[in-house]
Design a protein around this motif. Sequence first.
Motif, PDB file in Angstrom:
ATOM      1  N   ALA A   4     101.656  42.911  65.434  1.00 47.04           N
ATOM      2  CA  ALA A   4     102.541  43.325  64.570  1.00 47.04           C
ATOM      3  C   ALA A   4     101.998  43.810  63.231  1.00 47.04           C
ATOM      4  O   ALA A   4     101.211  43.051  62.834  1.00 47.04           O
ATOM      5  CB  ALA A   4     103.619  42.355  64.644  1.00 47.04           C
ATOM      6  N   PRO A   5     102.337  44.824  62.615  1.00 45.48           N
ATOM      7  CA  PRO A   5     102.040  45.162  61.334  1.00 45.48           C
ATOM      8  C   PRO A   5     102.609  43.912  60.117  1.00 45.48           C
ATOM      9  O   PRO A   5     103.561  43.427  60.626  1.00 45.48           O
ATOM     10  CB  PRO A   5     102.403  46.503  61.240  1.00 45.48           C
ATOM     11  N   PRO A   9     106.390  41.238  61.045  1.00 44.21           N
ATOM     12  CA  PRO A   9     105.623  40.062  61.447  1.00 44.21           C
ATOM     13  C   PRO A   9     106.249  39.728  62.700  1.00 44.21           C
ATOM     14  O   PRO A   9     107.442  39.992  63.091  1.00 44.21           O
ATOM     15  CB  PRO A   9     106.017  39.015  60.416  1.00 44.21           C
ATOM     16  N   LEU A  10     105.351  39.010  63.375  1.00 43.41           N
ATOM     17  CA  LEU A  10     105.784  38.507  64.820  1.00 43.41           C
ATOM     18  C   LEU A  10     106.783  37.387  64.701  1.00 43.41           C
ATOM     19  O   LEU A  10     106.516  36.437  63.958  1.00 43.41           O
ATOM     20  CB  LEU A  10     104.303  37.914  65.362  1.00 43.41           C
ATOM     21  N   GLU A  60     110.132  36.770  71.698  1.00 44.80           N
ATOM     22  CA  GLU A  60     109.170  36.962  70.597  1.00 44.80           C
ATOM     23  C   GLU A  60     108.586  38.306  70.795  1.00 44.80           C
ATOM     24  O   GLU A  60     108.527  39.111  71.651  1.00 44.80           O
ATOM     25  CB  GLU A  60     108.143  35.821  70.908  1.00 44.80           C
ATOM     26  N   GLY A  61     108.214  38.707  69.493  1.00 42.59           N
ATOM     27  CA  GLY A  61     107.542  40.111  69.227  1.00 42.59           C
ATOM     28  C   GLY A  61     107.877  40.439  68.058  1.00 42.59           C
ATOM     29  O   GLY A  61     108.240  39.634  66.956  1.00 42.59           O
TER      30      GLY A  61
END
Length: 133
Positions: A4-5, A9-10, A60-61
Amino acid sequence: MQTAPPDDPLWTIVYVSSASYDFTPLDLERLLASARLANDAAGITGLLLYCHGNFMQLLEGPRSAVQAAFRRVRGSREHHGIIELLDEPVPARAFAGWSMASAGIGAEQFHQLADAADATRRQLLLDFWQANR
Ligand SMILES: Cc1cc2nc3c(=O)[nH]c(=O)nc-3n(C[C@H](O)[C@H](O)[C@H](O)COP(=O)(O)O)c2cc1C
């Protein structure tokens, strides 16, 4: 899987909900197949548990993708009474490589996971799945 940039965020969301009907194993397979298709395309991983008419799901991601997936989840008439248990950044994915993992779970363990302290719930979900996959 992309990382993730910094501006996205994650992230993880965990919720419980009530199924709108009694899901058969076939119903669950169909739901998982459609969730996995969407999640593959969106870079989402996670875990879905079903126990006697109740769901618990971890998504999640990247935050933007998790929020979009959760909007799809909220929009589904297949369940109702959604209660968010976690909505927070995470340092790493717990279910990397699983567009939606799934495992059978008994009522007692389901309630233990639902009642767990927020700080430990994600680890308990991972422990449960690793022991029961
Ligand atoms: C328990 C549950 C879990 C779901 N998980 C996901 C998911 O992981 N990713 C996703 O994009 N959509 C997810 N969805 C949404 C479904 O894939 C699908 O869009 C929805 O069930 C269609 O509902 P509808 O026929 O009421 O519109 C989920 C829905 C339910 C009920």
